[in-house]
Scaffold this motif. Sequence first.
Motif, PDB file in Angstrom:
ATOM      1  N   SER A 241       1.023  -0.788   0.256  1.00  0.00           N
ATOM      2  CA  SER A 241       0.192  -0.250   0.076  1.00  0.00           C
ATOM      3  C   SER A 241       1.086   1.327  -0.170  1.00  0.00           C
ATOM      4  CB  SER A 241      -1.041   0.294   0.842  1.00  0.00           C
ATOM      5  OG  SER A 241      -0.321   0.023   2.753  1.00  0.00           O
TER       6      SER A 241
ATOM      7  N   LEU B 138      -1.093  -0.894  -4.333  1.00  0.00           N
ATOM      8  CA  LEU B 138      -2.619  -1.153  -4.666  1.00  0.00           C
ATOM      9  C   LEU B 138      -3.390   0.069  -4.428  1.00  0.00           C
ATOM     10  CD1 LEU B 138      -2.890  -4.824  -6.078  1.00  0.00           C
ATOM     11  CD2 LEU B 138      -3.148  -3.257  -7.507  1.00  0.00           C
ATOM     12  N   THR B 139      -4.078   0.434  -4.722  1.00  0.00           N
ATOM     13  CA  THR B 139      -4.389   1.464  -3.232  1.00  0.00           C
ATOM     14  C   THR B 139      -5.797   0.722  -3.051  1.00  0.00           C
ATOM     15  OG1 THR B 139      -5.031   3.366  -5.410  1.00  0.00           O
ATOM     16  CG2 THR B 139      -6.711   3.173  -3.400  1.00  0.00           C
TER      17      THR B 139
ATOM     18  N   THR C  33      -8.920  -3.265 -11.051  1.00  0.00           N
ATOM     19  CA  THR C  33      -7.635  -2.259 -10.101  1.00  0.00           C
ATOM     20  C   THR C  33      -6.421  -1.856 -10.959  1.00  0.00           C
ATOM     21  OG1 THR C  33      -6.296  -4.135  -8.964  1.00  0.00           O
ATOM     22  CG2 THR C  33      -8.146  -2.915  -7.863  1.00  0.00           C
TER      23      THR C  33
ATOM     24  N   ASN D 242      -3.239   3.971  -9.495  1.00  0.00           N
ATOM     25  CA  ASN D 242      -2.448   2.814  -8.757  1.00  0.00           C
ATOM     26  C   ASN D 242      -0.656   3.051 -10.001  1.00  0.00           C
ATOM     27  OD1 ASN D 242      -3.726   1.786  -6.779  1.00  0.00           O
ATOM     28  ND2 ASN D 242      -4.623   0.650  -8.127  1.00  0.00           N
TER      29      ASN D 242
ATOM     30  N   SER E  41       0.719   5.584  -8.588  1.00  0.00           N
ATOM     31  CA  SER E  41       2.138   5.231  -8.306  1.00  0.00           C
ATOM     32  C   SER E  41       2.781   4.447  -7.869  1.00  0.00           C
ATOM     33  CB  SER E  41       0.801   4.487  -6.793  1.00  0.00           C
ATOM     34  OG  SER E  41      -0.581   6.108  -6.313  1.00  0.00           O
ATOM     35  N   ASN E  42       2.729   3.815  -9.297  1.00  0.00           N
ATOM     36  CA  ASN E  42       4.009   2.681  -9.726  1.00  0.00           C
ATOM     37  C   ASN E  42       4.649   3.570 -10.755  1.00  0.00           C
ATOM     38  OD1 ASN E  42       3.540   0.116  -8.115  1.00  0.00           O
ATOM     39  ND2 ASN E  42       1.003   0.653  -8.517  1.00  0.00           N
TER      40      ASN E  42
END
Length: 304
Positions: A113, A124-125, A163, A194, A197-198
């Motif tokens: 997270s 992953l959110t 997701t 996501n 975020s990655n």
Amino acid sequence: MSNGSILDGFALGECVDPGADVQLLAELICSREEVCRDLQEELLSLPCQVEWQAAADNYIVYVLGDQNADHDQLLGAIARFLDAHPRQLHLVENRLVQGSPAFAARHGFCFVSDAPQNQKEIVLTAGSHAFGSGNHPSTSLVIELLEELPAPSPSVLDVGCGTGVLSLVAARLGAGQVVGVDIDQEAVAVALKNARSNQLEDLVSFTTSSLQDLQGTFPLILANLTGSVLFRLLADITNHAGPGSMLIVSGLQGRQGNEAEKLAAGHGWQLEKSRALGKWQARIFTMPADDEISFLPGNPKASK
């Protein structure tokens, strides 16, 4: 409500195994957190757990009955609360779920997270209603098969991306460009988050466009779907395959594996590999090169 989930470790497929220990799961949509708390208070005396997660414009509430709980009693209590709050709460579905065996991941990825520490960690959110925690056996099967491919694909189509977990894994494994499609707007929004975020937003894109509206063919197509959805979409999926394309399907149970093989063969696909994890099954198919297609009996592409 919490970082974990009462659903962790449960098989949430279309059916449960005969004779398995099952629990009642009810899923509801709620407009206000105060009502979620009121429902939890209302059910406090019953053998169940209640949790809620913030979604786009509301809250998703899960009520999970304990093993051996009286299902009728629990459903009756939920129904009475629904009657008292008709504008703030509605029932999405209720079904029986079973605890999954303790599957140990057989692939090299893990899902976190926070910020990833290495290339095999995917952020992953948390708290999303979209499918794809990364830990479901059907997802694990696809990741295993992706890791075993001899070379990364220049482009990938992820059907029912949820997701975006499989799209992100494919990108981390070296895919050139990945397109994820899902009819759920919330799922696509989560997948985009996501990707950022990655730090994969340059390689991965997501859309709610239908397969019919999507353009182009893809050397690799992923479809981690329930059997019924896969069977309905297989013709549209095949339209995005070219000679030599590969299709990885997962989310199959029982006889669905054999049914998928027969249906795929009717669309010109050839079975390359089967894989199972517990009751879940996956298949890899390939579309023959142009000079092979004419030898496939009943293949709708043979006349091209």
